[in-house]
Design an enzyme around this catalytic site. Structure first.
Site, PDB file in Angstrom:
ATOM      1  N   SER A 126       0.825  -1.204   0.000  1.00  0.00           N
ATOM      2  CA  SER A 126       0.000   0.000   0.000  1.00  0.00           C
ATOM      3  C   SER A 126       0.866   1.264   0.000  1.00  0.00           C
ATOM      4  O   SER A 126       1.598   1.502  -0.957  1.00  0.00           O
ATOM      5  CB  SER A 126      -0.963  -0.051   1.189  1.00  0.00           C
ATOM      6  OG  SER A 126      -1.998   0.884   1.055  1.00  0.00           O
ATOM      7  N   ASP A 277      -8.168  -5.539  -6.017  1.00  0.00           N
ATOM      8  CA  ASP A 277      -7.999  -4.275  -5.293  1.00  0.00           C
ATOM      9  C   ASP A 277      -8.899  -3.209  -5.901  1.00  0.00           C
ATOM     10  O   ASP A 277      -8.893  -2.991  -7.116  1.00  0.00           O
ATOM     11  CB  ASP A 277      -6.526  -3.844  -5.384  1.00  0.00           C
ATOM     12  CG  ASP A 277      -6.141  -2.786  -4.364  1.00  0.00           C
ATOM     13  OD1 ASP A 277      -6.988  -1.939  -4.038  1.00  0.00           O
ATOM     14  OD2 ASP A 277      -4.985  -2.796  -3.917  1.00  0.00           O
ATOM     15  N   HIS A 306      -7.976  -5.115  -1.422  1.00  0.00           N
ATOM     16  CA  HIS A 306      -6.713  -4.439  -1.142  1.00  0.00           C
ATOM     17  C   HIS A 306      -5.925  -5.131  -0.036  1.00  0.00           C
ATOM     18  O   HIS A 306      -4.690  -5.189  -0.077  1.00  0.00           O
ATOM     19  CB  HIS A 306      -6.976  -2.981  -0.747  1.00  0.00           C
ATOM     20  CG  HIS A 306      -5.726  -2.227  -0.431  1.00  0.00           C
ATOM     21  ND1 HIS A 306      -4.738  -2.000  -1.357  1.00  0.00           N
ATOM     22  CD2 HIS A 306      -5.291  -1.652   0.730  1.00  0.00           C
ATOM     23  CE1 HIS A 306      -3.753  -1.311  -0.807  1.00  0.00           C
ATOM     24  NE2 HIS A 306      -4.064  -1.103   0.467  1.00  0.00           N
TER      25      HIS A 306
END
Length: 331
Positions: A126, A277, A306
């Site tokens: 991320s 995602d 995600h």
């Protein structure tokens, strides 16, 4: 237990500064004489250095007997200099904007002080991926490889809008008071976490009840867990790091723009987006990988959304990440 690296008065790329900045970090293993067995793990949104520990240890992806692992905390995450712990003059809502580049420049100073000459791999999930890309562009001679997992080299317009949504949910709480709250804006923080829960996972995660694999009883349990988790966080810390995320872009005008910046990357790169995602979609990562010479596009096959890249989330995802690390680290 983490350590703290004193940066002193730290100049930011905006022209402002942090008067007495510290970078919180933890190391695992020992640096070799050549100074080139370092693996850097930059923290992600609401995460800390400890969040990467499922990857670190004997027999795991990153064995401290072989690698000198440095896990660093972003400015604003509550451990490194943040609105909640900064000098009085920049505490709370007076905290200046901090960019991805500021974090990476601070990392570079830390690693230099530790004696690191080359980084074998910068890996991160991320926001950790955002920092990995910045490392490869800013210090190409120092980085051998990068593994951006479920992340990107910049914040896309759609990603920006998603973040505006969760920010607005928090700020709508009257107790937030424009960031000058005297007590935590709990309703706003719970709303922030509730909205975020809908983006963190895939549609399949909810439709097929995959949440049960992660210990949730039902959808309400997912929502309550995310709301309860975020109500304990500092609002200004959350929004500071969110702003860092929204401004992320390796392609500043000084670098000739986005395509030119990615074209300068010389590190070996495995781009690993999550296949389900919702806000770092694989299609965006495909475009980025095509701009990096020799980059391998290796999607993380998962129905989790995600969170597929979160360290230790599930064995199937962890093994794919381990395979990519072995490819970059040489076995």
């Amino acid at each position: 237990m983490h350590q703290e690296f004193a940066l002193g008065r730290f100049g930011l790329v905006s022209g402002l500064d942090l008067p007495d900045a510290t970078l919180a970090y933890r190391t695992y293993g020992k640096l070799n004489e050549a100074g080139d067995n370092c693996v850097l793990l930059p923290s992600y949104y609401t995460g800390t250095h400890a969040s990467y520990e499922p990857w670190i240890g004997p027999g795991r992806m990153l064995d401290p007997e072989r690698w000198f692992v440095v896990a660093v905390n972003m400015f604003g995450n509550g451990l490194s200099t943040s609105p909640a712990n900064a000098s009085p003059g920049i505490r709370g809502t007076d905290f200046p904007d901090v960019d991805i580049a500021d974090n990476v420049i601070a990392h570079h100073r830390l690693l230099t002080a530790l004696g690191v000459r080359h980084i074998r791999m910068v890996a991160g999930w991320s926001m950790g991926a955002l920092q990995a890309y910045e490392w490869a562009v800013r210090y190409p001679e120092m980085v051998y490889g990068i593994l951006p997992i479920a992340g990107a080299a910049r914040c896309s317009p759609h990603n920006f809008v998603f973040l505006e949504g969760v920010k607005s949910a928090l700020a709508a709480d009257q107790a937030y008071d424009g960031g000058r709250y005297s007590s935590p804006p709990v309703r706003g923080l719970r709303a922030f976490g509730t909205v975020y829960a809908g983006w963190a996972y895939s549609q399949e995660f909810f439709r097929d009840g995959i949440y049960r694999e992660l210990g949730y009883r039902d959808v309400d349990h997912v929502l309550d867990d995310w709301a309860d988790d975020h109500k304990h966080m500092d609002a200004n810390n959350l929004l500071t790091v969110l702003g860092t995320w929204q401004r992320a872009d390796v392609g500043s005008p000084a670098r000739g723009g986005f395509e030119t910046a990615l074209g300068r990357i010389r590190a070996r790169c495995i781009v690993m987006p999550g296949t389900s995602d919702l806000y770092f979609p694989a299609a965006d990562s495909r475009l980025e990988a095509d701009l990096i010479a020799g980059a391998e596009f290796r999607p993380l096959q998962s129905n989790l959304g995600h969170v597929a890249g979160r360290p230790g989330i599930r064995a199937a995802e962890s093994e794919q990440i381990a395979d990519a690390m072995r490819a970059l680290l040489g076995g």
